[in-house]
Design a protein around this motif. Structure first.
Motif, PDB file in Angstrom:
ATOM      1  N   THR A  76    -119.724 171.561   5.400  1.00  0.00           N
ATOM      2  CA  THR A  76    -119.529 172.407   6.587  1.00  0.00           C
ATOM      3  C   THR A  76    -120.615 173.471   6.745  1.00  0.00           C
ATOM      4  O   THR A  76    -120.830 173.953   7.843  1.00  0.00           O
ATOM      5  CB  THR A  76    -118.168 173.120   6.568  1.00  0.00           C
ATOM      6  OG1 THR A  76    -118.146 174.077   5.508  1.00  0.00           O
ATOM      7  CG2 THR A  76    -117.018 172.136   6.385  1.00  0.00           C
ATOM      8  N   TYR A  77    -121.291 173.842   5.648  1.00  0.00           N
ATOM      9  CA  TYR A  77    -122.351 174.846   5.753  1.00  0.00           C
ATOM     10  C   TYR A  77    -123.671 174.235   6.193  1.00  0.00           C
ATOM     11  O   TYR A  77    -124.647 174.940   6.367  1.00  0.00           O
ATOM     12  CB  TYR A  77    -122.554 175.563   4.416  1.00  0.00           C
ATOM     13  CG  TYR A  77    -121.417 176.485   4.039  1.00  0.00           C
ATOM     14  CD1 TYR A  77    -121.543 177.871   4.183  1.00  0.00           C
ATOM     15  CD2 TYR A  77    -120.217 175.986   3.552  1.00  0.00           C
ATOM     16  CE1 TYR A  77    -120.503 178.715   3.851  1.00  0.00           C
ATOM     17  CE2 TYR A  77    -119.169 176.823   3.218  1.00  0.00           C
ATOM     18  CZ  TYR A  77    -119.317 178.182   3.365  1.00  0.00           C
ATOM     19  OH  TYR A  77    -118.286 179.015   3.037  1.00  0.00           O
ATOM     20  N   CYS A  78    -123.700 172.929   6.370  1.00  0.00           N
ATOM     21  CA  CYS A  78    -124.927 172.236   6.774  1.00  0.00           C
ATOM     22  C   CYS A  78    -125.403 172.786   8.120  1.00  0.00           C
ATOM     23  O   CYS A  78    -124.644 172.815   9.087  1.00  0.00           O
ATOM     24  CB  CYS A  78    -124.668 170.738   6.891  1.00  0.00           C
ATOM     25  SG  CYS A  78    -126.139 169.781   7.256  1.00  0.00           S
ATOM     26  N   PRO A  79    -126.654 173.237   8.181  1.00  0.00           N
ATOM     27  CA  PRO A  79    -127.122 173.904   9.396  1.00  0.00           C
ATOM     28  C   PRO A  79    -127.321 172.993  10.606  1.00  0.00           C
ATOM     29  O   PRO A  79    -127.133 173.423  11.735  1.00  0.00           O
ATOM     30  CB  PRO A  79    -128.440 174.537   8.967  1.00  0.00           C
ATOM     31  CG  PRO A  79    -128.894 173.733   7.808  1.00  0.00           C
ATOM     32  CD  PRO A  79    -127.661 173.239   7.118  1.00  0.00           C
ATOM     33  N   ALA A  80    -127.706 171.745  10.393  1.00  0.00           N
ATOM     34  CA  ALA A  80    -128.076 170.947  11.570  1.00  0.00           C
ATOM     35  C   ALA A  80    -127.602 169.504  11.537  1.00  0.00           C
ATOM     36  O   ALA A  80    -126.967 169.040  12.484  1.00  0.00           O
ATOM     37  CB  ALA A  80    -129.587 170.985  11.757  1.00  0.00           C
ATOM     38  N   ILE A  81    -127.915 168.802  10.476  1.00  0.00           N
ATOM     39  CA  ILE A  81    -127.680 167.352  10.481  1.00  0.00           C
ATOM     40  C   ILE A  81    -126.190 167.003  10.612  1.00  0.00           C
ATOM     41  O   ILE A  81    -125.807 166.187  11.449  1.00  0.00           O
ATOM     42  CB  ILE A  81    -128.243 166.673   9.213  1.00  0.00           C
ATOM     43  CG1 ILE A  81    -129.679 167.104   8.955  1.00  0.00           C
ATOM     44  CG2 ILE A  81    -128.149 165.150   9.321  1.00  0.00           C
ATOM     45  CD1 ILE A  81    -130.687 166.566   9.931  1.00  0.00           C
ATOM     46  N   CYS A  82    -125.376 167.631   9.766  1.00  0.00           N
ATOM     47  CA  CYS A  82    -123.948 167.270   9.788  1.00  0.00           C
ATOM     48  C   CYS A  82    -123.288 167.503  11.143  1.00  0.00           C
ATOM     49  O   CYS A  82    -122.629 166.605  11.666  1.00  0.00           O
ATOM     50  CB  CYS A  82    -123.185 167.994   8.691  1.00  0.00           C
ATOM     51  SG  CYS A  82    -123.634 167.434   7.042  1.00  0.00           S
ATOM     52  N   ASP A 111    -119.289 168.977  -0.730  1.00  0.00           N
ATOM     53  CA  ASP A 111    -119.365 170.353  -1.248  1.00  0.00           C
ATOM     54  C   ASP A 111    -117.940 170.902  -1.406  1.00  0.00           C
ATOM     55  O   ASP A 111    -117.562 171.868  -0.738  1.00  0.00           O
ATOM     56  CB  ASP A 111    -120.181 171.202  -0.259  1.00  0.00           C
ATOM     57  CG  ASP A 111    -120.432 172.613  -0.755  1.00  0.00           C
ATOM     58  OD1 ASP A 111    -120.225 172.892  -1.962  1.00  0.00           O
ATOM     59  OD2 ASP A 111    -120.836 173.450   0.081  1.00  0.00           O
ATOM     60  N   PRO A 112    -117.135 170.273  -2.284  1.00  0.00           N
ATOM     61  CA  PRO A 112    -115.713 170.628  -2.360  1.00  0.00           C
ATOM     62  C   PRO A 112    -115.459 172.065  -2.824  1.00  0.00           C
ATOM     63  O   PRO A 112    -114.401 172.628  -2.527  1.00  0.00           O
ATOM     64  CB  PRO A 112    -115.154 169.621  -3.375  1.00  0.00           C
ATOM     65  CG  PRO A 112    -116.324 169.213  -4.194  1.00  0.00           C
ATOM     66  CD  PRO A 112    -117.498 169.225  -3.254  1.00  0.00           C
ATOM     67  N   GLU A 113    -116.417 172.664  -3.522  1.00  0.00           N
ATOM     68  CA  GLU A 113    -116.196 174.028  -4.017  1.00  0.00           C
ATOM     69  C   GLU A 113    -116.111 175.037  -2.877  1.00  0.00           C
ATOM     70  O   GLU A 113    -115.314 175.964  -2.911  1.00  0.00           O
ATOM     71  CB  GLU A 113    -117.299 174.417  -5.001  1.00  0.00           C
ATOM     72  CG  GLU A 113    -117.148 173.673  -6.327  1.00  0.00           C
ATOM     73  CD  GLU A 113    -118.461 173.562  -7.076  1.00  0.00           C
ATOM     74  OE1 GLU A 113    -118.688 174.377  -7.963  1.00  0.00           O
ATOM     75  OE2 GLU A 113    -119.244 172.656  -6.748  1.00  0.00           O
ATOM     76  N   ARG A 114    -116.930 174.853  -1.850  1.00  0.00           N
ATOM     77  CA  ARG A 114    -116.859 175.765  -0.699  1.00  0.00           C
ATOM     78  C   ARG A 114    -115.970 175.205   0.409  1.00  0.00           C
ATOM     79  O   ARG A 114    -115.350 175.970   1.148  1.00  0.00           O
ATOM     80  CB  ARG A 114    -118.272 176.034  -0.149  1.00  0.00           C
ATOM     81  CG  ARG A 114    -119.097 176.929  -1.055  1.00  0.00           C
ATOM     82  CD  ARG A 114    -120.401 177.316  -0.402  1.00  0.00           C
ATOM     83  NE  ARG A 114    -121.245 176.143  -0.111  1.00  0.00           N
ATOM     84  CZ  ARG A 114    -122.539 176.221   0.171  1.00  0.00           C
ATOM     85  NH1 ARG A 114    -123.144 177.397   0.202  1.00  0.00           N
ATOM     86  NH2 ARG A 114    -123.238 175.140   0.425  1.00  0.00           N
ATOM     87  N   ASP A 115    -115.931 173.887   0.536  1.00  0.00           N
ATOM     88  CA  ASP A 115    -115.149 173.274   1.620  1.00  0.00           C
ATOM     89  C   ASP A 115    -113.689 173.084   1.212  1.00  0.00           C
ATOM     90  O   ASP A 115    -113.228 171.978   0.913  1.00  0.00           O
ATOM     91  CB  ASP A 115    -115.785 171.946   2.060  1.00  0.00           C
ATOM     92  CG  ASP A 115    -117.064 172.178   2.838  1.00  0.00           C
ATOM     93  OD1 ASP A 115    -117.261 173.311   3.327  1.00  0.00           O
ATOM     94  OD2 ASP A 115    -117.865 171.230   2.952  1.00  0.00           O
ATOM     95  N   THR A 137    -111.000 167.732  -5.526  1.00  0.00           N
ATOM     96  CA  THR A 137    -111.609 168.382  -6.681  1.00  0.00           C
ATOM     97  C   THR A 137    -113.038 167.874  -6.810  1.00  0.00           C
ATOM     98  O   THR A 137    -113.405 166.869  -6.191  1.00  0.00           O
ATOM     99  CB  THR A 137    -110.852 168.028  -7.975  1.00  0.00           C
ATOM    100  OG1 THR A 137    -110.995 166.611  -8.200  1.00  0.00           O
ATOM    101  CG2 THR A 137    -109.363 168.389  -7.874  1.00  0.00           C
ATOM    102  N   VAL A 138    -113.827 168.563  -7.613  1.00  0.00           N
ATOM    103  CA  VAL A 138    -115.201 168.120  -7.833  1.00  0.00           C
ATOM    104  C   VAL A 138    -115.206 166.682  -8.371  1.00  0.00           C
ATOM    105  O   VAL A 138    -115.991 165.848  -7.923  1.00  0.00           O
ATOM    106  CB  VAL A 138    -115.934 169.082  -8.803  1.00  0.00           C
ATOM    107  CG1 VAL A 138    -117.282 168.516  -9.225  1.00  0.00           C
ATOM    108  CG2 VAL A 138    -116.103 170.454  -8.147  1.00  0.00           C
ATOM    109  N   ALA A 153    -126.891 166.504  -3.725  1.00  0.00           N
ATOM    110  CA  ALA A 153    -127.206 167.396  -4.847  1.00  0.00           C
ATOM    111  C   ALA A 153    -127.360 168.823  -4.361  1.00  0.00           C
ATOM    112  O   ALA A 153    -127.973 169.083  -3.318  1.00  0.00           O
ATOM    113  CB  ALA A 153    -128.486 166.929  -5.530  1.00  0.00           C
ATOM    114  N   LYS A 154    -126.780 169.722  -5.115  1.00  0.00           N
ATOM    115  CA  LYS A 154    -126.902 171.149  -4.805  1.00  0.00           C
ATOM    116  C   LYS A 154    -128.346 171.587  -4.980  1.00  0.00           C
ATOM    117  O   LYS A 154    -129.016 171.179  -5.922  1.00  0.00           O
ATOM    118  CB  LYS A 154    -126.069 171.958  -5.798  1.00  0.00           C
ATOM    119  CG  LYS A 154    -124.650 172.202  -5.384  1.00  0.00           C
ATOM    120  CD  LYS A 154    -124.064 173.237  -6.334  1.00  0.00           C
ATOM    121  CE  LYS A 154    -122.563 173.189  -6.305  1.00  0.00           C
ATOM    122  NZ  LYS A 154    -121.963 174.137  -7.256  1.00  0.00           N
TER     123      LYS A 154
END
Ligand code: NI
Length: 204
Positions: A76-82, A111-115, A137-138, A153-154
């Motif tokens: 969800t934090y993806c700036p453009a592509i998603c 990105d399950p930790e933030r999403d 979960t991760v 990958a982070k």
């Protein structure tokens, strides 16, 4: 951009292009025959998974195995592509109209930790009302990434407080019995994707 960041981005692009190239070659090869309607990328694709939807409910592969699905992995934090790709899915469903009512659009986070469930719920409300958001979960997300051959990958960039996530960007078109019918790339047009999907759903 740092040098390592550039190298990482380069590797991501190479991997993405290689995967897309192989898929495109496969699809073209299969379409030269008159089998356009029956050609698929893989049968029994993806395997078992358990995840949590944007309403906080547990869901498994069994909930979707007989549906036509458009699946996108991102964050969800993806700036453009998603957001662009999810918008394209919304456009396809709109173009298909009644024909597309049997298609279940699904957004799965890498990105399950933030999403979290709440973050997913807010985010998907920006797109087609039928869209389901899945997190977990991760370990659960690692499992489904592997099953769907998703690279993610982070990446921690210099001077930024938060990390971003490099990830492959494909729209998977799946059908009954976990058949992977098509993998669409970012370069495919909404019109072409709609036409291809229409051929398959029209059959049933
Ligand atoms: Ni993204």
């Amino acid at each position: 951009m740092t040098k390592t960041r550039l190298i990482r981005l380069f590797i991501t692009i190479i991997i993405g292009v290689a995967i897309a190239g192989a898929i495109a070659a496969y699809q073209v090869k299969n379409e030269t025959a008159k089998t356009i309607k029956s050609s698929v990328v893989a049968k029994n694709f993806g395997g078992d998974f358990t995840l949590t939807n944007h309403l906080g409910e547990n869901v498994t592969n069994k909930d979707f195995e007989n549906d036509y699905r458009l699946i996108y992995f991102g964050f969800t934090y993806c700036p453009a592509i998603c957001p662009t790709e999810l918008q394209r899915i919304s456009q396809i469903l709109k173009k298909l109209g009644e024909n597309g009512e049997t298609i279940q659009p699904i957004f799965i986070t890498v990105d399950p930790e933030r999403d979290t469930v709440d973050v997913m719920k807010n985010y998907i409300s920006l797109f087609d009302p039928r869209l389901i958001g899945l997190t977990g979960t991760v370990a659960q997300i690692e499992n489904i990434k592997k099953a769907y051959k998703i690279y993610a990958a982070k990446v921690q960039e210099d001077g930024m407080n938060d990390y971003t996530v490099d990830h492959s960007s494909f729209i998977y078109f799946m059908g009954p019995n976990d058949t992977l019918i098509r993998i669409f790339k970012t370069g495919d047009t909404v019109e072409d994707m709609t036409n291809i999907i229409h051929r398959y759903i029209n059959k049933s």
